[in-house]
Structure formats: C-alpha cells, structure tokens
Design an enzyme around this catalytic site. Structure first.
Site, PDB file in Angstrom:
ATOM      1  N   ASP A 255      -9.042  10.457 -11.801  1.00 36.20           N
ATOM      2  CA  ASP A 255      -8.628   9.137 -12.285  1.00 36.20           C
ATOM      3  C   ASP A 255      -7.201   9.318 -12.800  1.00 36.20           C
ATOM      4  OD1 ASP A 255      -8.058   6.906 -13.894  1.00 36.20           O
ATOM      5  OD2 ASP A 255     -10.192   6.545 -14.225  1.00 36.20           O
TER       6      ASP A 255
ATOM      7  N   THR B  18      -4.472  -2.813  -7.387  1.00 35.89           N
ATOM      8  CA  THR B  18      -3.709  -3.718  -6.510  1.00 35.89           C
ATOM      9  C   THR B  18      -4.183  -5.173  -6.554  1.00 35.89           C
ATOM     10  OG1 THR B  18      -5.160  -3.159  -4.669  1.00 35.89           O
ATOM     11  CG2 THR B  18      -3.148  -1.866  -4.870  1.00 35.89           C
TER      12      THR B  18
ATOM     13  N   THR C 157       6.288  -2.021  -4.672  1.00 32.14           N
ATOM     14  CA  THR C 157       5.973  -3.345  -4.122  1.00 32.14           C
ATOM     15  C   THR C 157       7.161  -4.316  -4.145  1.00 32.14           C
ATOM     16  OG1 THR C 157       4.642  -5.321  -4.573  1.00 32.14           O
ATOM     17  CG2 THR C 157       5.059  -3.898  -6.435  1.00 32.14           C
ATOM     18  N   ASP C 158       7.113  -5.277  -3.233  1.00 27.75           N
ATOM     19  CA  ASP C 158       8.072  -6.394  -3.235  1.00 27.75           C
ATOM     20  C   ASP C 158       7.903  -7.253  -4.496  1.00 27.75           C
ATOM     21  OD1 ASP C 158       5.505  -7.052  -2.252  1.00 27.75           O
ATOM     22  OD2 ASP C 158       6.245  -8.816  -1.179  1.00 27.75           O
TER      23      ASP C 158
ATOM     24  N   TYR D 124       1.176  -7.455 -12.404  1.00 30.37           N
ATOM     25  CA  TYR D 124       1.165  -6.395 -11.374  1.00 30.37           C
ATOM     26  C   TYR D 124       2.598  -5.919 -11.111  1.00 30.37           C
ATOM     27  CZ  TYR D 124       0.932  -4.430  -6.625  1.00 30.37           C
ATOM     28  OH  TYR D 124       1.075  -3.634  -5.510  1.00 30.37           O
TER      29      TYR D 124
ATOM     30  N   LYS E 171       4.365  -2.140 -11.922  1.00 28.32           N
ATOM     31  CA  LYS E 171       4.988  -1.287 -10.908  1.00 28.32           C
ATOM     32  C   LYS E 171       6.485  -1.084 -11.229  1.00 28.32           C
ATOM     33  CE  LYS E 171       2.867  -0.287  -7.367  1.00 28.32           C
ATOM     34  NZ  LYS E 171       1.978   0.865  -7.024  1.00 28.32           N
TER      35      LYS E 171
HETATM   36  N1  LIG Z   1      -1.858  -4.293  -0.569  1.00 24.88           N
HETATM   37  C1  LIG Z   1      -0.638  -4.802  -0.539  1.00 24.88           C
HETATM   38  O1  LIG Z   1      -0.415  -5.900  -0.001  1.00 24.88           O
HETATM   39  C2  LIG Z   1       0.519  -4.041  -1.139  1.00 24.88           C
HETATM   40  C3  LIG Z   1       1.796  -4.618  -1.111  1.00 24.88           C
HETATM   41  C4  LIG Z   1       2.866  -3.912  -1.648  1.00 24.88           C
HETATM   42  C5  LIG Z   1       2.662  -2.655  -2.193  1.00 24.88           C
HETATM   43  N2  LIG Z   1       1.416  -2.137  -2.233  1.00 24.88           N
HETATM   44  C6  LIG Z   1       1.238  -0.798  -2.833  1.00 24.88           C
HETATM   45  O2  LIG Z   1       0.823   0.073  -1.798  1.00 24.88           O
HETATM   46  C7  LIG Z   1      -0.064   1.071  -2.333  1.00 24.88           C
HETATM   47  C8  LIG Z   1      -1.325   1.098  -1.503  1.00 24.88           C
HETATM   48  O3  LIG Z   1      -1.948  -0.169  -1.561  1.00 24.88           O
HETATM   49  P1  LIG Z   1      -3.359  -0.434  -0.864  1.00 24.88           P
HETATM   50  O4  LIG Z   1      -3.391  -1.895  -0.544  1.00 24.88           O
HETATM   51  O5  LIG Z   1      -3.603   0.587   0.169  1.00 24.88           O
HETATM   52  O6  LIG Z   1      -4.336  -0.196  -2.080  1.00 24.88           O
HETATM   53  P2  LIG Z   1      -5.930  -0.314  -2.138  1.00 24.88           P
HETATM   54  O7  LIG Z   1      -6.498  -0.470  -0.782  1.00 24.88           O
HETATM   55  O8  LIG Z   1      -6.250  -1.311  -3.190  1.00 24.88           O
HETATM   56  O9  LIG Z   1      -6.298   1.118  -2.653  1.00 24.88           O
HETATM   57  C9  LIG Z   1      -5.911   1.528  -3.937  1.00 24.88           C
HETATM   58  C10 LIG Z   1      -6.538   2.861  -4.199  1.00 24.88           C
HETATM   59  O10 LIG Z   1      -6.186   3.247  -5.521  1.00 24.88           O
HETATM   60  C11 LIG Z   1      -7.307   3.866  -6.090  1.00 24.88           C
HETATM   61  N3  LIG Z   1      -7.288   3.753  -7.537  1.00 24.88           N
HETATM   62  C12 LIG Z   1      -7.335   2.624  -8.275  1.00 24.88           C
HETATM   63  N4  LIG Z   1      -7.359   2.941  -9.578  1.00 24.88           N
HETATM   64  C13 LIG Z   1      -7.313   4.307  -9.637  1.00 24.88           C
HETATM   65  C14 LIG Z   1      -7.313   5.230 -10.703  1.00 24.88           C
HETATM   66  N5  LIG Z   1      -7.349   4.844 -11.984  1.00 24.88           N
HETATM   67  N6  LIG Z   1      -7.269   6.556 -10.410  1.00 24.88           N
HETATM   68  C15 LIG Z   1      -7.226   6.959  -9.127  1.00 24.88           C
HETATM   69  N7  LIG Z   1      -7.227   6.137  -8.075  1.00 24.88           N
HETATM   70  C16 LIG Z   1      -7.270   4.819  -8.340  1.00 24.88           C
HETATM   71  C17 LIG Z   1      -8.512   3.132  -5.516  1.00 24.88           C
HETATM   72  O11 LIG Z   1      -9.618   3.981  -5.566  1.00 24.88           O
HETATM   73  P3  LIG Z   1     -11.078   3.375  -5.879  1.00 24.88           P
HETATM   74  O12 LIG Z   1     -11.320   2.339  -4.844  1.00 24.88           O
HETATM   75  O13 LIG Z   1     -11.932   4.572  -5.766  1.00 24.88           O
HETATM   76  O14 LIG Z   1     -10.981   2.799  -7.243  1.00 24.88           O
HETATM   77  C18 LIG Z   1      -8.065   2.863  -4.104  1.00 24.88           C
HETATM   78  O15 LIG Z   1      -8.462   3.914  -3.257  1.00 24.88           O
HETATM   79  C19 LIG Z   1      -0.261   0.711  -3.799  1.00 24.88           C
HETATM   80  O16 LIG Z   1       0.617   1.479  -4.577  1.00 24.88           O
HETATM   81  C20 LIG Z   1       0.161  -0.747  -3.884  1.00 24.88           C
HETATM   82  O17 LIG Z   1       0.647  -1.074  -5.159  1.00 24.88           O
HETATM   83  C21 LIG Z   1       0.340  -2.787  -1.708  1.00 24.88           C
END
Ligand SMILES: NC(=O)c1ccc[n+]([C@@H]2O[C@H](COP(=O)([O-])OP(=O)(O)OC[C@H]3O[C@@H](n4cnc5c(N)ncnc54)[C@H](OP(=O)(O)O)[C@@H]3O)[C@@H](O)[C@H]2O)c1
Length: 281
Positions: A24, A50, A89-90, A113, A117
C-alpha cells in the site's frame, strides 16, 4: 489499467508488477520493503486513487494516496538508487486555455484529484530532481473501468444515449502509453513529458466513434455537462501538447486508430470470461 498494459507490453527486461496487495503506497515500510527487495533500475508509479468524484468527496484519501503515497515511493526510490517515472494527469490544469497545454504551463488544478497529483509533482521534483513526470489523459484500455467500456455496455440496451459535448481532451490507449513509457525509461528521460494519443475530441465525439467502429447503431446525442452535475468539476479543455514527447523522438497514433485494437481486445476478454463462467457451470 495502465499497470496491466505495462506488464503486457514490456518485454526484454526483468519486470516486477507490484499491486496494492503487495504494497500500500500509503505505508512507507511496505513501499521500502518492496523496492529494496528488487532494487530496480526504474520504478514506474502508475498506482493512484483515480476516482475523480471519489477524490472530491474524500480529499484526505486523495492526498494520502496520490500525494503522500507518491512521496513514499520517491523517498524509497532515492534510497535504493532507482530512477522514478511518475504518471500524472491533464487534470493538473484548469482547462481555461484554448491551445494545447505545454509542460511549462503553471499547474492550476480545479478539483481534489488534480490538486493531489499537482502536489505530488511538486514534491517529487524536490525529492528526485531527475525524476520523469508523464502527464496523460482520458485513459482507456483492457482490464479496467473506462469510457469506451461504459459506452458499449450502456449502448447495448439503449436506442439513444446522451453524452457531454463541452469537454475536450485526448483519448489515450493504455497499450500505446505503455510503449511510450517504456521508450522514455530506456532513453533515461527526465522532467515533465506530455504523452497522449494524437488528435483530440469531446466525450460526445469519442462515444460516436466508439459505437461507429464497434458497429453499434445506438444514436448518440450531444448534451452539456451542467445537465449532469457531479461532485468534481472537470476542465473544459485539457489537450496536452505533443512537443515534449516529440523531443524524445516519440509520436503516438491518432486516437481513432487505436479503437480497433481496443474493441478486439475487449471482445477477446469477454469471450474468455464467458467461457470460464460456462466451464464453472
Ligand atoms: N484513467 C484516466 O483517465 C487517467 C487520466 C490521466 C492520468 N491517469 C493516471 O494514470 C495512472 C494510471 O491510471 P489507471 O486508470 O490505470 O488507474 P486504475 O485503473 O484506477 O488503477 C490504479 C491502481 O492503483 C492502485 N492503488 C490505488 N490505491 C493504492 C494504494 N494505496 N497503494 C497501492 N496501490 C494503489 C489500484 O490497486 P487496487 O485496485 O488493488 O486498489 C489500481 O491497481 C494513474 O496515476 C492516474 O492518475 C489516469
């Protein structure tokens, strides 16, 4: 979603995927143990809280995971001598510009959020001045909850759907972003880089194109975001300039070209899921 894509795309190096079950990121000891165990050359921090509306409702959790969690990883990386690539992120921008955001533009987040970030970006640059911060946007891909998956599920039971047409950004396929991240690590990238698929659209345009390419006849009607009030405000415009990525010799495909890959991958996973359920009787 992105973590899975990285594990899928990264070949030729020794890769360890660490999920929340192993560490974690809010817990410095768990993070230190996980990193000191493998002493990696690079750490890609794709973990985050996220859920943008969830962050607005619980900003303390947003800050604990997205800011302090990232700080814990950066401190452990510094101690282990590992390089760090932080995925951001954007949403660190307010969306008031009308031309693409450059890496030199000031951070102006308008929701919890984005603030969590943006705070992480600032702190990481102090702890590890050579770290690489990759900002991306509107991620979609296999194995996660994402916009195309939601649209395809909703459209399966409806003749008509409404989608907001007053937010503009760059959809980004996780597999393409993973490839860009791998190249950035291999070239020893430092500083802020904006990495998204090329082109831009509104959520309405995106939904229409998803259904067109999937051969679904549901009608998509444009609407405005004030009709669907949500806890967190979203930037109206969050297009990230590709200039910083092109400096590294990387050009990502236009987003429309990525949809056939996504649609095929999604139907393959749905078939695998259906067959594993029928095997279980
Ligand atoms: N999704 C978007 O549209 C978007 C846009 C811009 C930037 N981003 C960035 O891109 C990255 C990847 O996004 P994603 O959409 O692939 O994310 P996601 O599918 O929501 O996955 C996030 C991961 O983070 C893990 N996590 C959450 N809390 C945690 C903690 N306390 N300790 C360890 N792990 C933890 C979750 O694990 P569990 O499920 O096991 O909790 C999950 O595997 C992130 O940094 C996000 O901010 C995303």
């Amino acid at each position: 979603m992105l973590g899975k894509a990285l594990l899928h795309q990264w070949t030729g190096d020794d890769i360890t995927g660490i999920g929340s079950a192993q560490a974690d990121i809010r817990n410095p000891d768990q993070v230190r143990t996980a990193i000191e165990h493998s002493k990696p050359d690079w750490i890609v921090l794709a973990a985050a809280y996220t859920d943008v509306d969830g962050c607005e409702i619980n900003p303390t959790l947003a800050s604990a995971v997205n800011t302090h969690g990232a700080v814990n990883v950066a401190k452990a990386a510094a101690r282990a001598g590992s390089k760090l690539l932080f995925v951001s992120t954007d949403y660190v921008f307010d969306g008031k510009k009308d031309s693409p955001y450059e890496t030199t533009d000031a951070r102006t987040p308008i929701n919890a959020y984005g603030r969590s970030k943006a705070d992480a970006e600032e702190k990481l640059a102090q702890i590890l001045p050579d770290c690489c911060i990759v900002r991306t946007s509107w991620l979609f891909g296999p194995g996660g909850k994402c916009f195309p998956d939601t649209i395809l599920k909703v459209a399966a039971n409806r003749k008509e759907i409404e989608v907001v047409n007053d937010q503009r950004g760059c959809p980004t396929y996780t597999m393409d972003l993973a490839d860009a991240i791998i190249q950035l690590c291999r070239s020893g990238a430092k500083g802020i880089v904006h990495a998204t698929n090329s082109g831009d659209c509104t959520w309405f345009d995106f939904a229409k194109e998803i259904l067109r390419q999937a051969g679904v006849s549901t009608t998509v009607k444009p609407t405005m975001s004030d009709k669907y009030v949500r806890p967190a405000e979203r930037p109206k415009y969050s297009i990230l300039s590709p200039v910083s990525l092109s400096i590294h010799g990387i050009k990502m495909r236009v987003w429309q070209e990525t949809l056939p890959d996504y649609i095929e991958e999604r139907s393959r996973s749905n078939i695998e899921l259906a067959s594993s359920l029928s095997d279980r009787g």
